[in-house]
Scaffold this motif. Sequence first.
Motif, PDB file in Angstrom:
ATOM      1  N   ARG A 473     -23.658  27.150 -29.971  1.00 36.99           N
ATOM      2  CA  ARG A 473     -24.202  27.248 -31.320  1.00 36.99           C
ATOM      3  C   ARG A 473     -23.358  26.464 -32.331  1.00 36.99           C
ATOM      4  NH1 ARG A 473     -27.155  31.110 -34.626  1.00 36.99           N
ATOM      5  NH2 ARG A 473     -25.968  31.024 -36.575  1.00 36.99           N
ATOM      6  N   VAL A 474     -22.036  26.578 -32.183  1.00 33.46           N
ATOM      7  CA  VAL A 474     -21.141  25.933 -33.149  1.00 33.46           C
ATOM      8  C   VAL A 474     -21.062  24.427 -32.909  1.00 33.46           C
ATOM      9  CG1 VAL A 474     -18.741  25.789 -33.951  1.00 33.46           C
ATOM     10  CG2 VAL A 474     -19.763  28.017 -33.492  1.00 33.46           C
ATOM     11  N   THR A 475     -20.946  24.031 -31.637  1.00 29.47           N
ATOM     12  CA  THR A 475     -20.668  22.619 -31.353  1.00 29.47           C
ATOM     13  C   THR A 475     -21.901  21.831 -30.940  1.00 29.47           C
ATOM     14  OG1 THR A 475     -20.226  22.923 -28.985  1.00 29.47           O
ATOM     15  CG2 THR A 475     -18.378  23.311 -30.499  1.00 29.47           C
ATOM     16  N   GLY A 476     -22.974  22.530 -30.559  1.00 28.57           N
ATOM     17  CA  GLY A 476     -24.156  21.837 -30.053  1.00 28.57           C
ATOM     18  C   GLY A 476     -24.009  21.424 -28.599  1.00 28.57           C
ATOM     19  N   ASN A 477     -22.868  21.770 -27.995  1.00 27.84           N
ATOM     20  CA  ASN A 477     -22.640  21.411 -26.586  1.00 27.84           C
ATOM     21  C   ASN A 477     -22.275  22.640 -25.754  1.00 27.84           C
ATOM     22  OD1 ASN A 477     -22.832  18.468 -26.828  1.00 27.84           O
ATOM     23  ND2 ASN A 477     -20.999  18.700 -28.089  1.00 27.84           N
ATOM     24  N   LYS A 478     -22.520  22.522 -24.458  1.00 34.53           N
ATOM     25  CA  LYS A 478     -22.099  23.590 -23.553  1.00 34.53           C
ATOM     26  C   LYS A 478     -20.584  23.560 -23.400  1.00 34.53           C
ATOM     27  CE  LYS A 478     -26.206  24.102 -20.636  1.00 34.53           C
ATOM     28  NZ  LYS A 478     -26.664  25.264 -21.406  1.00 34.53           N
ATOM     29  N   VAL A 479     -20.022  24.650 -22.876  1.00 35.70           N
ATOM     30  CA  VAL A 479     -18.581  24.681 -22.613  1.00 35.70           C
ATOM     31  C   VAL A 479     -18.226  23.544 -21.666  1.00 35.70           C
ATOM     32  CG1 VAL A 479     -16.714  25.988 -21.545  1.00 35.70           C
ATOM     33  CG2 VAL A 479     -18.403  27.168 -22.969  1.00 35.70           C
ATOM     34  N   SER A 480     -17.225  22.745 -22.072  1.00 31.44           N
ATOM     35  CA  SER A 480     -16.827  21.600 -21.263  1.00 31.44           C
ATOM     36  C   SER A 480     -15.338  21.349 -21.403  1.00 31.44           C
ATOM     37  CB  SER A 480     -17.608  20.359 -21.712  1.00 31.44           C
ATOM     38  OG  SER A 480     -16.943  19.181 -21.282  1.00 31.44           O
ATOM     39  N   HIS A 481     -14.715  20.942 -20.297  1.00 32.10           N
ATOM     40  CA  HIS A 481     -13.278  20.643 -20.335  1.00 32.10           C
ATOM     41  C   HIS A 481     -13.033  19.256 -20.934  1.00 32.10           C
ATOM     42  CE1 HIS A 481     -14.670  18.369 -16.921  1.00 32.10           C
ATOM     43  NE2 HIS A 481     -13.544  17.719 -16.905  1.00 32.10           N
ATOM     44  N   GLU A 482     -14.093  18.467 -21.130  1.00 34.79           N
ATOM     45  CA  GLU A 482     -13.889  17.054 -21.494  1.00 34.79           C
ATOM     46  C   GLU A 482     -13.221  16.824 -22.851  1.00 34.79           C
ATOM     47  OE1 GLU A 482     -17.563  15.034 -20.641  1.00 34.79           O
ATOM     48  OE2 GLU A 482     -17.356  15.491 -18.500  1.00 34.79           O
ATOM     49  N   PRO A 483     -13.665  17.530 -23.923  1.00 37.42           N
ATOM     50  CA  PRO A 483     -12.959  17.314 -25.206  1.00 37.42           C
ATOM     51  C   PRO A 483     -11.481  17.684 -25.113  1.00 37.42           C
ATOM     52  CG  PRO A 483     -15.051  18.429 -25.575  1.00 37.42           C
ATOM     53  CD  PRO A 483     -14.832  18.407 -24.087  1.00 37.42           C
ATOM     54  N   TYR A 484     -11.173  18.692 -24.326  1.00 41.19           N
ATOM     55  CA  TYR A 484      -9.784  19.128 -24.152  1.00 41.19           C
ATOM     56  C   TYR A 484      -8.969  18.025 -23.473  1.00 41.19           C
ATOM     57  CZ  TYR A 484      -5.978  21.970 -22.106  1.00 41.19           C
ATOM     58  OH  TYR A 484      -4.768  22.467 -21.707  1.00 41.19           O
ATOM     59  N   VAL A 485      -9.507  17.472 -22.380  1.00 36.84           N
ATOM     60  CA  VAL A 485      -8.823  16.395 -21.667  1.00 36.84           C
ATOM     61  C   VAL A 485      -8.679  15.163 -22.565  1.00 36.84           C
ATOM     62  CG1 VAL A 485      -9.048  14.750 -19.760  1.00 36.84           C
ATOM     63  CG2 VAL A 485      -9.511  17.172 -19.366  1.00 36.84           C
ATOM     64  N   ALA A 486      -9.742  14.853 -23.303  1.00 37.10           N
ATOM     65  CA  ALA A 486      -9.692  13.679 -24.188  1.00 37.10           C
ATOM     66  C   ALA A 486      -8.603  13.861 -25.250  1.00 37.10           C
ATOM     67  CB  ALA A 486     -11.058  13.465 -24.858  1.00 37.10           C
ATOM     68  N   ALA A 487      -8.510  15.073 -25.813  1.00 37.34           N
ATOM     69  CA  ALA A 487      -7.507  15.332 -26.855  1.00 37.34           C
ATOM     70  C   ALA A 487      -6.088  15.221 -26.281  1.00 37.34           C
ATOM     71  CB  ALA A 487      -7.730  16.715 -27.470  1.00 37.34           C
ATOM     72  N   LEU A 488      -5.899  15.763 -25.075  1.00 36.78           N
ATOM     73  CA  LEU A 488      -4.562  15.685 -24.461  1.00 36.78           C
ATOM     74  C   LEU A 488      -4.177  14.227 -24.215  1.00 36.78           C
ATOM     75  CD1 LEU A 488      -4.547  18.594 -21.819  1.00 36.78           C
ATOM     76  CD2 LEU A 488      -3.456  18.583 -24.061  1.00 36.78           C
ATOM     77  N   ASN A 489      -5.094  13.462 -23.642  1.00 32.69           N
ATOM     78  CA  ASN A 489      -4.785  12.055 -23.362  1.00 32.69           C
ATOM     79  C   ASN A 489      -4.520  11.269 -24.641  1.00 32.69           C
ATOM     80  OD1 ASN A 489      -4.775  11.795 -20.463  1.00 32.69           O
ATOM     81  ND2 ASN A 489      -6.979  12.164 -20.509  1.00 32.69           N
ATOM     82  N   ALA A 490      -5.333  11.550 -25.675  1.00 32.17           N
ATOM     83  CA  ALA A 490      -5.187  10.812 -26.934  1.00 32.17           C
ATOM     84  C   ALA A 490      -3.847  11.120 -27.598  1.00 32.17           C
ATOM     85  CB  ALA A 490      -6.334  11.161 -27.883  1.00 32.17           C
ATOM     86  N   LYS A 491      -3.329  12.297 -27.369  1.00 31.35           N
ATOM     87  CA  LYS A 491      -2.066  12.666 -27.996  1.00 31.35           C
ATOM     88  C   LYS A 491      -0.863  12.243 -27.152  1.00 31.35           C
ATOM     89  CE  LYS A 491       0.208  16.873 -29.668  1.00 31.35           C
ATOM     90  NZ  LYS A 491      -0.035  18.314 -29.804  1.00 31.35           N
ATOM     91  N   PHE A 492      -0.890  12.563 -25.865  1.00 31.48           N
ATOM     92  CA  PHE A 492       0.325  12.413 -25.058  1.00 31.48           C
ATOM     93  C   PHE A 492       0.540  11.002 -24.526  1.00 31.48           C
ATOM     94  CE2 PHE A 492      -0.260  16.965 -25.226  1.00 31.48           C
ATOM     95  CZ  PHE A 492       1.036  17.396 -25.490  1.00 31.48           C
ATOM     96  N   LYS A 493      -0.528  10.256 -24.270  1.00 31.39           N
ATOM     97  CA  LYS A 493      -0.328   8.914 -23.729  1.00 31.39           C
ATOM     98  C   LYS A 493       0.427   8.005 -24.712  1.00 31.39           C
ATOM     99  CE  LYS A 493      -3.405   8.701 -19.867  1.00 31.39           C
ATOM    100  NZ  LYS A 493      -4.675   8.218 -19.297  1.00 31.39           N
ATOM    101  N   PRO A 494       0.000   7.956 -25.988  1.00 34.01           N
ATOM    102  CA  PRO A 494       0.777   7.120 -26.921  1.00 34.01           C
ATOM    103  C   PRO A 494       2.219   7.607 -27.094  1.00 34.01           C
ATOM    104  CG  PRO A 494      -1.323   7.777 -27.902  1.00 34.01           C
ATOM    105  CD  PRO A 494      -1.188   8.532 -26.622  1.00 34.01           C
ATOM    106  N   LEU A 495       2.394   8.941 -27.127  1.00 35.55           N
ATOM    107  CA  LEU A 495       3.752   9.486 -27.299  1.00 35.55           C
ATOM    108  C   LEU A 495       4.679   8.989 -26.200  1.00 35.55           C
ATOM    109  CD1 LEU A 495       3.492  13.264 -28.236  1.00 35.55           C
ATOM    110  CD2 LEU A 495       5.011  11.593 -29.255  1.00 35.55           C
ATOM    111  N   TYR A 496       4.169   8.964 -24.976  1.00 33.74           N
ATOM    112  CA  TYR A 496       4.982   8.552 -23.840  1.00 33.74           C
ATOM    113  C   TYR A 496       4.891   7.044 -23.572  1.00 33.74           C
ATOM    114  CZ  TYR A 496       6.539  13.202 -22.499  1.00 33.74           C
ATOM    115  OH  TYR A 496       7.174  14.419 -22.480  1.00 33.74           O
ATOM    116  N   GLY A 497       4.308   6.323 -24.533  1.00 31.64           N
ATOM    117  CA  GLY A 497       4.213   4.876 -24.386  1.00 31.64           C
ATOM    118  C   GLY A 497       3.267   4.434 -23.293  1.00 31.64           C
ATOM    119  N   LEU A 498       2.214   5.228 -23.036  1.00 34.78           N
ATOM    120  CA  LEU A 498       1.300   4.932 -21.924  1.00 34.78           C
ATOM    121  C   LEU A 498      -0.053   4.400 -22.391  1.00 34.78           C
ATOM    122  CD1 LEU A 498       1.948   8.265 -20.032  1.00 34.78           C
ATOM    123  CD2 LEU A 498       2.786   6.029 -19.300  1.00 34.78           C
ATOM    124  N   ALA A 499      -0.258   4.292 -23.688  1.00 38.73           N
ATOM    125  CA  ALA A 499      -1.593   3.956 -24.191  1.00 38.73           C
ATOM    126  C   ALA A 499      -2.040   2.559 -23.750  1.00 38.73           C
ATOM    127  CB  ALA A 499      -1.619   4.055 -25.696  1.00 38.73           C
TER     128      ALA A 499
END
Length: 499
Positions: A473-499
């Motif tokens: 109802r809130v997001t318009g999408n079903k429960v999914s691990h994908e936004p979580y994985v995308a957020a982790l990658n977007a944050k940690f890869k640049p921090l560790y110089g992996l982007a």
Amino acid sequence: MASKTYEQFIAYNQEARLLHGIQSLLDWDQETYMPKRGADTRARHLSLVAGLMHERRSSDELGNMIATLEKEAPEDPVEAADLRVARRDFDRAVKLPTDLVKRIAEAQSRGKTAWIEARAESDFSKFAPHLQTLMDLRREMADKLGWTTEPYDALMDEYEPGAKAAEVQAVFDALRPELVALVQATQDAPRQPDLSILKRSCPVELQKTFNEQIARAIGFDFDAGRIDISVHPFCTETSMNDVRLTTRYDEHYMPMSLFGIMHEAGHGMYEQGLPSERFGSPACASVSLGIHESQSRLWENQVGRSRPFWERFYGDLQKTFTSLADVSLDDWYFAINNVRPSLIRVEADEVTYGLHIMLRFDLERQMMQGKLAVADVPQAWNDAMQSGLGVTPPNDREGCLQDVHWSLGIFGYFPTYQLGNIFAAQFFDKARQDLGNLDDQIRRGEFAPLLGWLRENIHVHGRRFDSNELVERVTGNKVSHEPYVAALNAKFKPLYGLA
Ligand code: ZN
């Protein structure tokens, strides 16, 4: 216009809610201020209140009111939600014989005492017979509650209504390789954080002041709440107008109390955000532990461990803790976002945390299915740590005896922590879409729009929707691990110089 029966039904539920508040306050006091010798009487206080609550929740009087209201079939969606959740709670309560409830309570009390000793001595054999008893009792409980696919579902349903182990398994199966890959990449990265800065001296009195400043800034209402100290941090409440947070302090590890408070304040602001005019109505409560955890994780991680947040507050932090005067914002930001496989769940970082949860989910599900014997738990734990995180506990205290949950025979609770992370990422993405430049707002220390969004979209509904419905109802999408994985990658890869 509400019927007379509905009004009586609400009044009856309000009294049950008041008893729950009394129980919470007794628990809170036990963990914060109660003197040691108060323990015996406190156990009797709590057992008396628990008995009164179970009587009210499973009484014929309540059953009759629910049945009458079901015939009336209220059209008002709020009343209909009250009725639906009351039916669910009542059916669960009456399926459990008082005798079984009492046997579980007693086994929990003995189990926890044995666990404390076993943990201190790192001797699993002292806890094993209690774990066996608790497992057998929970299995009996699952059978009384009823299940179709596996007994674990009946237990998890208490914490995450409607969730099924097989569905959680599917989400975790998809998530696991993503986490493993990111952990591996960060460990192999040439750029690594300097963790010694997190251990610099920060006087406890100053930590208390700073934590309050932060909790207040993000929107925790101190006229309807307070912060105290306990061994294990938690959040409890007697109503939306009296919410108690706790934390713990270490002069040489300030992030523990700081992020602990942001986490608990996230739980607390959810409770403060429930509609006060509906206090005591069955649907005026949190949806599930997973949704609760999404609120704490969102404030702790998405906000508290973000760079915009520290662009606003790092100057204040350095003014408060002079030991950090020579540490750059970049070094601080990298250190509080370090990724490192470790033994202890509650100390785990954002990326490895999920792997700790999956291990527990796998093992307790196997125990419930009779596929893992109690005696084999320590070895299974160590094997899973090695294959999942690449580390092996040197003893059971840092292995299978580390968490309190199994000492109380609580099975089905762990997965809600990780579901919370997944929900949090989905909610935060949607808030970002709805609120315009959320990063700029955070950078300016303006949290009212985000809190207002959470209030309007999540808090105000109470239990009207279950967690899957709410996310959709809130997001318009079903429960999914994908936004979580995308957020982790977007944050940690640049921090560790992996982007
Ligand atoms: Zn939490």
